[in-house]
Design an enzyme around this catalytic site. Structure first.
Site, PDB file in Angstrom:
ATOM      1  N   HIS A  30       1.735   2.149  -3.497  1.00  0.00           N
ATOM      2  CA  HIS A  30       0.672   2.956  -4.112  1.00  0.00           C
ATOM      3  C   HIS A  30       0.780   4.410  -3.656  1.00  0.00           C
ATOM      4  O   HIS A  30       0.622   5.342  -4.449  1.00  0.00           O
ATOM      5  CB  HIS A  30      -0.705   2.433  -3.688  1.00  0.00           C
ATOM      6  CG  HIS A  30      -1.158   1.199  -4.401  1.00  0.00           C
ATOM      7  ND1 HIS A  30      -1.150   1.077  -5.769  1.00  0.00           N
ATOM      8  CD2 HIS A  30      -1.674   0.029  -3.920  1.00  0.00           C
ATOM      9  CE1 HIS A  30      -1.646  -0.120  -6.106  1.00  0.00           C
ATOM     10  NE2 HIS A  30      -1.960  -0.768  -5.004  1.00  0.00           N
ATOM     11  N   GLU A  75       0.830  -1.213   0.000  1.00  0.00           N
ATOM     12  CA  GLU A  75       0.000   0.000   0.000  1.00  0.00           C
ATOM     13  C   GLU A  75       0.861   1.259   0.000  1.00  0.00           C
ATOM     14  O   GLU A  75       0.498   2.279  -0.579  1.00  0.00           O
ATOM     15  CB  GLU A  75      -0.960  -0.007   1.195  1.00  0.00           C
ATOM     16  CG  GLU A  75      -1.916  -1.200   1.244  1.00  0.00           C
ATOM     17  CD  GLU A  75      -2.699  -1.426  -0.044  1.00  0.00           C
ATOM     18  OE1 GLU A  75      -2.909  -0.467  -0.824  1.00  0.00           O
ATOM     19  OE2 GLU A  75      -3.094  -2.586  -0.288  1.00  0.00           O
ATOM     20  N   HIS A  80       3.366   6.406  -5.387  1.00  0.00           N
ATOM     21  CA  HIS A  80       2.875   6.743  -6.724  1.00  0.00           C
ATOM     22  C   HIS A  80       2.022   8.019  -6.647  1.00  0.00           C
ATOM     23  O   HIS A  80       2.097   8.880  -7.527  1.00  0.00           O
ATOM     24  CB  HIS A  80       2.040   5.555  -7.241  1.00  0.00           C
ATOM     25  CG  HIS A  80       1.937   5.471  -8.727  1.00  0.00           C
ATOM     26  ND1 HIS A  80       1.237   4.476  -9.364  1.00  0.00           N
ATOM     27  CD2 HIS A  80       2.419   6.255  -9.720  1.00  0.00           C
ATOM     28  CE1 HIS A  80       1.303   4.643 -10.673  1.00  0.00           C
ATOM     29  NE2 HIS A  80       2.012   5.724 -10.915  1.00  0.00           N
TER      30      HIS A  80
END
Length: 688
Positions: free
Chosen positions: A483, A480, A486
């Site tokens: 992510h 996670e 990102h």
């Protein structure tokens, strides 16, 4: 507080908080509905302005204005309130919120349809699409995305077709909401209440302490096991009571199949058929054909090629893995013992102990959550030079949530990061990353930085111990967090192309890439210290982690492939589904299943990813992205896992670019070539 008539709705005012973060401490339940309705009104007003603009349509006055309208007042009210509401629906819901969601769902879907099916608005978008100035790659991507969004939502249909599509999307919106609410209700409704200490046989202290705490929270004597992963998983691994393992397993795997108002069978059938009807209305044979038009895989044949290649590569090893577990069980229980699904984790663990003298409980003392957080943040510092500082001034939506300011390697402010780690009432199971604010650059050149959040369901602290994680939970955190990087590194002009707004089979690459670090010696040495003694994790324990990393890896691969097959089976149907959902499921994934199937269990009715999430006709994405992440990490393995130059290239070529170019263009810019499956097969020990 002043009386309610004088009180201002915080959604409609400048937030006035650090970094313009959501003022959770000021928001009340009654603020949501008026903010939604005012947001819809403003949206309609904005649409009218675009439509009635006397100037000829241009990229600036028709395409960019939709994405940049928030630049005038630095926020889009509807986006602002719906982002907060949907995040809370997943992480901290209540019966009142669920009732409001039911009420708002058709209103919001109608509003979205009113915009996307507005012929005058589409005429302007089409005019720009057909005749425009020379655009940058990012502008071209936004134009293509906006035009496609209209076409894929029915803009080219006749009035009867548009009306049919409206009804289908409104029904689908309600059903996905109902699906999630049913699943949450079923998950929280079940408890295994134990009152005899003998029933705890085999369980480690951490599981017993957590079960005692769960009982205490419910004002019960004894111990309570729930279907939340940190409670459910250790019980199946360690409990010596086969009958109780079976009871728990069946409770989890028959959720939403019972004859009550939480049954999801008819909802799933209807969702499958609605999506099929929508796709066919838009000119596609199947829903999968419709979805894959904007995926790296590009078509159904390529998805099946990946899944079948994986079955071919991994199935022989998986069969051997299962046989080894069955042999282990029979050596303990006798030759006539039949391994059932609720036995798999239990005897698998016994075999792991025999082979590697390793299990998750041995590692827990070294994975105190506070230290894991430092380790994960420290990894980001080593790779990218960014730093994290906890802030008590940033409001949060629950006392469990921590908020951090994130600073770039030059000391400038980069992002806000929220972390919400523990299970609770009103919180969906699983783990996810979400955003309260996307990154974008305003027309005035202000780079609005993102606010991202990671939500998990990790092992909670107890009266006697801090939160001690398993290695699997450390991997989940890294996933996670990948992510969130990102999202945090996003540096694009348009919010709808920023961060994780990328093609679906690319979005898992940055997250799965980070998981690679969980079993790297150099990384573990930075944070894995015994929570009582402060001693570093011993080298020989790390050796055992590395040696055991591919234990049951082929079985785990086939499990993921089976989910991908199930997903594709539903969404490649050309005719409405009218059969037995449970029987269809058993048939759909049989090529990847190597254990006997039980007649009553059903994955589909609790498969949120493909029913209520964004993974319909897209679950294969995890395996697609795994090929990419293994290939990308092989570059780091070659250059050094903390190599700053390689990390900077990864950030510049992939993490900061969002969806501004085709994912393969971005990937090849980083890698210098297209990925191959070889790195994944080598990592998993399938190919030497």
């Amino acid at each position: 507080m002043s009386n309610s008539t004088e009180r201002k709705n915080p959604f409609m005012e400048p937030y006035g908080t650090p970094h313009n973060t959501v003022p959770f401490d000021k928001i009340e339940f009654d603020d949501f509905e008026p903010a939604f309705m005012e947001g819809i009104r403003r949206d309609d007003e904005e649409t009218e302005k675009i439509i009635n603009n006397p100037e000829p349509p241009t990229f600036e006055n028709t395409i960019a204005v939709v994405d940049e309208s928030k630049g005038e007042h630095y926020y889009d009210l509807l986006d602002r309130v719906s982002t907060v509401f949907s995040c809370l629906m997943s992480a901290n819901t209540s019966p009142r919120m669920e009732a409001l969601a039911q009420k708002l769902s058709p209103i919001l879907t109608k509003h979205e349809n009113d915009i996307i099916l507005n012929p005058k608005l589409f005429a302007r978008v089409k005019a720009v699409h057909d005749h425009h100035r020379e655009l940058t790659p990012e502008e071209q991507m936004l134009l293509d995305k906006e035009y496609d969004a209209f076409v894929r939502s029915g803009a080219l249909l006749d009035e009867a077709g548009k009306e049919k599509l409206r009804k289908l999307t409104e029904e689908a919106s309600m059903l996905t909401l109902q699906f999630s609410q049913n699943l949450l209700k079923e998950n929280k409704a079940f408890i295994l209440h134990l009152t005899d200490k003998a029933q705890l046989s085999g369980l480690p202290d951490t599981a017993i302490d957590a079960a005692a705490q769960a009982a205490k929270e419910r004002n019960l004597d004894g111990w309570v096991i729930t279907l939340d992963y940190p409670s459910y998983s250790p019980f199946l691994i360690y409990s010596d009571h086969r009958d109780l393992r079976k009871q728990l397993y069946m409770a989890r795997n028959t959720e939403c199949t019972h004859d009550n108002d939480s049954n999801n069978i008819d909802i799933c059938k209807r969702l499958i058929n609605i999506r099929q009807a929508m796709a066919q209305l838009l000119g596609y044979d199947t829903f999968a054909d419709y979805m894959l038009k904007h995926r790296m895989a590009s078509n159904v044949a390529n998805v099946y090629k990946l899944l079948n290649d994986l079955i071919k590569a991994y199935k022989p090893t998986a069969i051997n893995e299962l046989k080894a577990i069955e042999d282990e069980a029979r050596s303990i229980e006798g030759d006539d013992f039949k391994l059932e699904p609720w036995d798999f984790s239990y005897y698998s663990h016994k075999l792991q102990m025999k082979r590697y003298d390793l299990d998750s409980e041995m590692l827990r003392p070294y994975f105190r959550l506070d230290n894991v957080i430092k380790g994960v943040f420290g990894l980001a510092t080593k790779l990218y030079g960014i730093t994290f500082k906890e802030s008590k001034d940033i409001p949060v939506y629950h006392p469990d949530v921590k908020a951090y300011e994130v600073f770039d390697n030059d000391g400038s402010f980069l992002a806000v990061f929220y972390a919400d780690f523990y299970p609770r009432e009103g919180k969906q199971g699983g783990a996810w990353m979400t955003s309260f604010q996307e990154q974008y650059i305003t027309p005035h050149g202000v780079n609005v930085r993102p606010h991202v959040s990671v939500v998990t369901n990790f092992t909670k602290p107890t009266a006697t111990k801090p939160a001690l994680l398993t290695l699997g939970e450390v991997e989940t955190f890294l996933h996670e967090f990948g992510h969130s990087l990102h999202g945090m590194f996003a540096n694009t002009r348009f919010s709808s192309l920023s961060g994780t707004n990328v093609w679906w089979d690319f979005v898992e690459m940055p997250s799965q890439f980070m998981e690679n670090y969980a079993e790297e010696r150099e990384f573990l040495r930075t944070f894995a210290f015994h929570y009582q003694t402060g001693e570093p994790i011993p080298d020989e324990l790390i050796d055992r982690i590395i040696k055991s990393r591919n234990f049951n890896v082929a079985y785990a691969c086939l499990r993921q492939v089976s989910f991908g097959l199930l997903d594709m089976a539903y969404y490649t149907l050309r005719k409405p589904f009218e059969g037995d959902l449970i029987k269809f499921e058993k048939q759909a994934w049989k090529d990847a299943i190597i254990m006997p199937q039980l007649p009553d269990t059903c994955m589909t009715v609790q498969f949120s990813h493909i029913m209520a999430g964004g993974y319909a006709a897209g679950y294969y994405s995890y395996k697609w992205a795994e090929v990419l992440d293994a290939d990308a990490f092989s570059v780091f393995k070659k250059n050094g896992i903390f190599d700053r130059t390689t990390a900077q290239r990864f950030r510049d070529c992939i993490l900061s670019k969002g969806g501004t170019e085709h994912p393969m263009t971005l990937y090849k810019r980083f890698r210098g070539q297209e990925p191959t499956i070889d790195a994944l097969l080598e990592r998993n020990g399938i190919k030497q």
